[in-house]
Design an enzyme around this catalytic site. Sequence first.
Site, short mmCIF file in Angstrom:
data_model
loop_
_atom_site.label_atom_id
_atom_site.label_comp_id
_atom_site.label_asym_id
_atom_site.label_seq_id
_atom_site.Cartn_x
_atom_site.Cartn_y
_atom_site.Cartn_z
N ILE A 103 -0.72 -9.52 5.02
CA ILE A 103 -0.26 -8.17 4.74
C ILE A 103 -0.78 -7.26 5.85
O ILE A 103 -1.97 -7.27 6.16
CB ILE A 103 -0.77 -7.67 3.38
CG1 ILE A 103 -0.26 -8.56 2.24
CG2 ILE A 103 -0.35 -6.22 3.13
CD1 ILE A 103 -0.88 -8.24 0.88
N CYS A 104 0.12 -6.51 6.47
CA CYS A 104 -0.24 -5.52 7.48
C CYS A 104 -1.02 -6.17 8.63
O CYS A 104 -0.56 -7.15 9.23
CB CYS A 104 -1.01 -4.38 6.83
SG CYS A 104 -1.16 -2.88 7.85
N SER A 105 -2.21 -5.67 8.94
CA SER A 105 -2.97 -6.17 10.08
C SER A 105 -3.55 -7.56 9.84
O SER A 105 -4.13 -8.16 10.75
CB SER A 105 -4.10 -5.21 10.44
OG SER A 105 -4.96 -5.00 9.35
N THR A 123 4.34 -6.84 11.17
CA THR A 123 3.13 -6.15 10.75
C THR A 123 3.51 -4.68 10.63
O THR A 123 4.68 -4.33 10.79
CB THR A 123 1.98 -6.36 11.77
OG1 THR A 123 0.78 -5.79 11.25
CG2 THR A 123 2.30 -5.72 13.11
N ALA A 156 4.75 -6.20 6.28
CA ALA A 156 4.46 -5.01 7.08
C ALA A 156 3.29 -4.24 6.46
O ALA A 156 2.31 -4.83 6.02
CB ALA A 156 5.71 -4.16 7.20
#
Length: 316
Positions: A103-105, A123, A156
């Site tokens: 998730i994300c970073s 991301t 993202a």
Amino acid sequence: MKTVAVVAVPPVKAFDLAMPETLLGAARVASEPGYRIIVCTAEPGIVPGGMGGFDVVVARGLDAIDEADIVIVPSTGSRGTAGEATLAALRRASARGKLVTSICSGAFVLAQAGLLSGRTATTHWGLADELGTTFPDVTVRTDALFIEDGPITTAAGAAAGIDLCLHLIRADYGAAVANAAARAAVVAPVRPGGQAQFIDSPLPPENGLSLAATRNWAMERLESPLSLDDLATHARTSVRTLTRRFHEETGLSPQKWLLHQRIHRARELLESTTLPMDQVARHSGIGSAESLRQHMLRHVGIPPSTYRATFTRTPK
């Protein structure tokens, strides 16, 4: 029941770290939990939070990854500097055929482990250039909420982690279970992975109008033919304005939004009824059984008969 290891890579963001428990923990199959969630980290104990956040206590070590069916690496402030023990555990999980997600970073951790090499990933759009520059062997896309590339799935920004979790539930237990989990968490049940990460005009127009009422009206009439003119008439606007505002509010064209809703309705009918395929197609507004088959293959990856056999919740 599937076991999910949520890997805390310091410094952590508590919201992202708790998200899998909130969403996956709400998945119930025949009144039983669909998932067992274990939060783990390389050095159990107090795990530092991000800037302006707060620390968390994680009791389990990385051995939890070895017993997991699904591994999730949430957002972390450690971009490309995760410890070798964490990276090795992720590589083992991937080598054993486990589903590994971020998730994300968290995508930076998967990339550092080499799991994104030669793959397409996403991301947060604000980190995409950094990810692509730091790991040039990764194809980075920002036009998706989440991306599946083989056994690796990347999501993202933080809210896209919600979409990822609901996607995992749909893949494991079907749309009906995912919808129930979404209702329990009070989130929207359907945001396709290919939807744009952000929209240029997230606020309603200055006149205070929104297309939410028109979308609700369309949802109640999915089995009927609905043209752009029909939607525009209900919204009391022109087709051109309707199309523009649909993109502004949903990130999708009206036609794509309708198709996603109809496919989702068809999936629910396949799971919860024994209707013949032509009636499933008709009640979901897709048309014919052949059209249903083609759309299911294109968007879900399997034909409707296989989907029903896999996810049915009623006696055959």
